[in-house]
Write a protein that holds these residues in place. Structure first.
Motif, PDB file in Angstrom:
ATOM      1  N   GLN A 212     -49.175 -45.039  63.620  1.00 22.11           N
ATOM      2  CA  GLN A 212     -49.939 -44.679  62.436  1.00 22.11           C
ATOM      3  C   GLN A 212     -51.019 -43.668  62.787  1.00 22.11           C
ATOM      4  O   GLN A 212     -51.538 -43.688  63.891  1.00 22.11           O
ATOM      5  N   ILE A 213     -51.377 -42.852  61.825  1.00 18.22           N
ATOM      6  CA  ILE A 213     -52.542 -41.993  61.995  1.00 18.22           C
ATOM      7  C   ILE A 213     -53.747 -42.806  61.564  1.00 18.22           C
ATOM      8  O   ILE A 213     -53.934 -43.072  60.374  1.00 18.22           O
ATOM      9  N   THR A 214     -54.519 -43.248  62.515  1.00 19.54           N
ATOM     10  CA  THR A 214     -55.747 -43.992  62.244  1.00 19.54           C
ATOM     11  C   THR A 214     -56.829 -43.500  63.196  1.00 19.54           C
ATOM     12  O   THR A 214     -56.524 -42.880  64.215  1.00 19.54           O
ATOM     13  N   PRO A 215     -58.094 -43.810  62.914  1.00 17.41           N
ATOM     14  CA  PRO A 215     -59.163 -43.386  63.816  1.00 17.41           C
ATOM     15  C   PRO A 215     -59.350 -44.312  65.015  1.00 17.41           C
ATOM     16  O   PRO A 215     -60.253 -44.108  65.815  1.00 17.41           O
ATOM     17  N   ARG A 216     -58.501 -45.302  65.170  1.00 21.67           N
ATOM     18  CA  ARG A 216     -58.676 -46.252  66.279  1.00 21.67           C
ATOM     19  C   ARG A 216     -58.631 -45.561  67.641  1.00 21.67           C
ATOM     20  O   ARG A 216     -59.420 -45.847  68.528  1.00 21.67           O
ATOM     21  N   GLN A 217     -57.681 -44.654  67.800  1.00 25.01           N
ATOM     22  CA  GLN A 217     -57.568 -43.969  69.080  1.00 25.01           C
ATOM     23  C   GLN A 217     -58.785 -43.096  69.354  1.00 25.01           C
ATOM     24  O   GLN A 217     -59.266 -43.047  70.488  1.00 25.01           O
ATOM     25  N   LEU A 218     -59.296 -42.418  68.329  1.00 27.95           N
ATOM     26  CA  LEU A 218     -60.507 -41.617  68.516  1.00 27.95           C
ATOM     27  C   LEU A 218     -61.675 -42.502  68.926  1.00 27.95           C
ATOM     28  O   LEU A 218     -62.444 -42.167  69.828  1.00 27.95           O
ATOM     29  N   GLY A 219     -61.822 -43.638  68.251  1.00 22.79           N
ATOM     30  CA  GLY A 219     -62.898 -44.562  68.596  1.00 22.79           C
ATOM     31  C   GLY A 219     -62.780 -45.064  70.022  1.00 22.79           C
ATOM     32  O   GLY A 219     -63.761 -45.119  70.763  1.00 22.79           O
ATOM     33  N   ALA A 220     -61.565 -45.417  70.423  1.00 17.04           N
ATOM     34  CA  ALA A 220     -61.357 -45.893  71.798  1.00 17.04           C
ATOM     35  C   ALA A 220     -61.650 -44.797  72.808  1.00 17.04           C
ATOM     36  O   ALA A 220     -62.258 -45.049  73.856  1.00 17.04           O
ATOM     37  N   LEU A 221     -61.258 -43.565  72.499  1.00 20.19           N
ATOM     38  CA  LEU A 221     -61.524 -42.442  73.407  1.00 20.19           C
ATOM     39  C   LEU A 221     -63.020 -42.222  73.578  1.00 20.19           C
ATOM     40  O   LEU A 221     -63.513 -42.112  74.704  1.00 20.19           O
ATOM     41  N   PHE A 222     -63.760 -42.193  72.482  1.00 23.77           N
ATOM     42  CA  PHE A 222     -65.197 -41.933  72.576  1.00 23.77           C
ATOM     43  C   PHE A 222     -65.949 -43.102  73.204  1.00 23.77           C
ATOM     44  O   PHE A 222     -66.934 -42.894  73.916  1.00 23.77           O
ATOM     45  N   LEU A 223     -65.501 -44.332  72.977  1.00 15.58           N
ATOM     46  CA  LEU A 223     -66.116 -45.481  73.645  1.00 15.58           C
ATOM     47  C   LEU A 223     -65.876 -45.413  75.146  1.00 15.58           C
ATOM     48  O   LEU A 223     -66.788 -45.638  75.950  1.00 15.58           O
ATOM     49  N   LEU A 224     -64.656 -45.084  75.536  1.00 11.17           N
ATOM     50  CA  LEU A 224     -64.338 -44.942  76.964  1.00 11.17           C
ATOM     51  C   LEU A 224     -65.165 -43.826  77.596  1.00 11.17           C
ATOM     52  O   LEU A 224     -65.713 -43.993  78.689  1.00 11.17           O
ATOM     53  N   LEU A 225     -65.283 -42.686  76.912  1.00 13.01           N
ATOM     54  CA  LEU A 225     -66.062 -41.578  77.448  1.00 13.01           C
ATOM     55  C   LEU A 225     -67.541 -41.946  77.573  1.00 13.01           C
ATOM     56  O   LEU A 225     -68.186 -41.634  78.574  1.00 13.01           O
ATOM     57  N   PHE A 226     -68.072 -42.625  76.560  1.00 12.01           N
ATOM     58  CA  PHE A 226     -69.474 -43.053  76.631  1.00 12.01           C
ATOM     59  C   PHE A 226     -69.692 -43.993  77.812  1.00 12.01           C
ATOM     60  O   PHE A 226     -70.600 -43.789  78.622  1.00 12.01           O
ATOM     61  N   ALA A 227     -68.872 -45.032  77.907  1.00 12.48           N
ATOM     62  CA  ALA A 227     -69.041 -46.013  78.986  1.00 12.48           C
ATOM     63  C   ALA A 227     -68.863 -45.359  80.357  1.00 12.48           C
ATOM     64  O   ALA A 227     -69.605 -45.658  81.301  1.00 12.48           O
ATOM     65  N   SER A 228     -67.915 -44.459  80.468  1.00 11.57           N
ATOM     66  CA  SER A 228     -67.653 -43.809  81.750  1.00 11.57           C
ATOM     67  C   SER A 228     -68.785 -42.869  82.142  1.00 11.57           C
ATOM     68  O   SER A 228     -69.238 -42.870  83.292  1.00 11.57           O
ATOM     69  N   PHE A 229     -69.253 -42.071  81.199  1.00 14.95           N
ATOM     70  CA  PHE A 229     -70.343 -41.151  81.527  1.00 14.95           C
ATOM     71  C   PHE A 229     -71.638 -41.903  81.819  1.00 14.95           C
ATOM     72  O   PHE A 229     -72.407 -41.505  82.698  1.00 14.95           O
TER      73      PHE A 229
END
Length: 185
Positions: A121-138
């Motif tokens: 599905q096209i949902t914002p879940r993947q975008l949210g997971a990507l930005f959460l991962l980037l925040f936590a990693s940085f």
């Protein structure tokens, strides 16, 4: 899973929120502005039960609003691939995982049941997971390497997270105190 995915994708999505995001992106492209409200009726219910969607996915879809839905349905795969690459990179560089361990971590993410479902599905879940991962990693890179450059990126990742997905935002704010306590020790 691929058979299920192919069965459910056609030019008019039959399930999921993809149609809402694409329809709103088309409206933004035609009018040149965001709608006054991003409130939508849940499950087509016309009486109450409204929910508000964050605008980032709809804005990102605007340049592609004329594309066939079958092509756009591959967006989740692209974002998941970015997430898997980020998991590989950060698990190797931050956690010291071997190449095999980092690859395994990426594959576990890609093949997890919830992820295989949301890839259809096209949902914002993947975008949210990507930005959460980037925040936590940085943020972890900032703590580990004591370099302010990593910290300067964190507000951007949080802003993108707030604009992309509500549930992942809840994870960020509810999990932040526990992460801070963990990192303090």
């Amino acid at each position: 899973l691929l058979i299920l995915r192919l069965k459910n994708i056609n030019n008019k999505p039959l399930w999921g929120d993809g149609f809402t995001y694409l329809r709103t992106a088309r409206q933004i492209a035609e009018t040149g502005t965001l709608p006054d409200t991003l409130d939508f009726y849940r499950l087509g219910n016309k009486q109450g039960d409204l929910f508000t969607l964050p605008p980032l996915l709809m804005l990102l879809l605007v340049p592609f609003h004329r594309m066939d839905y079958r092509v756009l349905a591959n967006i989740p795969y692209s974002i998941d691939l970015l997430i898997a690459i980020a998991i590989y990179f950060f698990s190797h560089s931050l956690l010291g995982a071997t190449y095999l361990q980092a690859t395994t971590a990426s594959l576990i993410y890609l093949l997890s049941p919830i992820n295989t479902f949301t890839q259809t599905q096209i949902t914002p879940r993947q975008l949210g997971a990507l930005f959460l991962l980037l925040f936590a990693s940085f943020y972890s890179l900032y703590i580990q390497r004591d370099n302010l450059v990593y910290l300067y990126f964190c507000p951007f990742w949080v802003c993108f997270l707030l604009l992309s997905q509500r549930m992942v935002t809840q994870i960020l704010f509810l999990g932040a105190p526990f992460i801070a306590i963990f990192l303090a020790f």
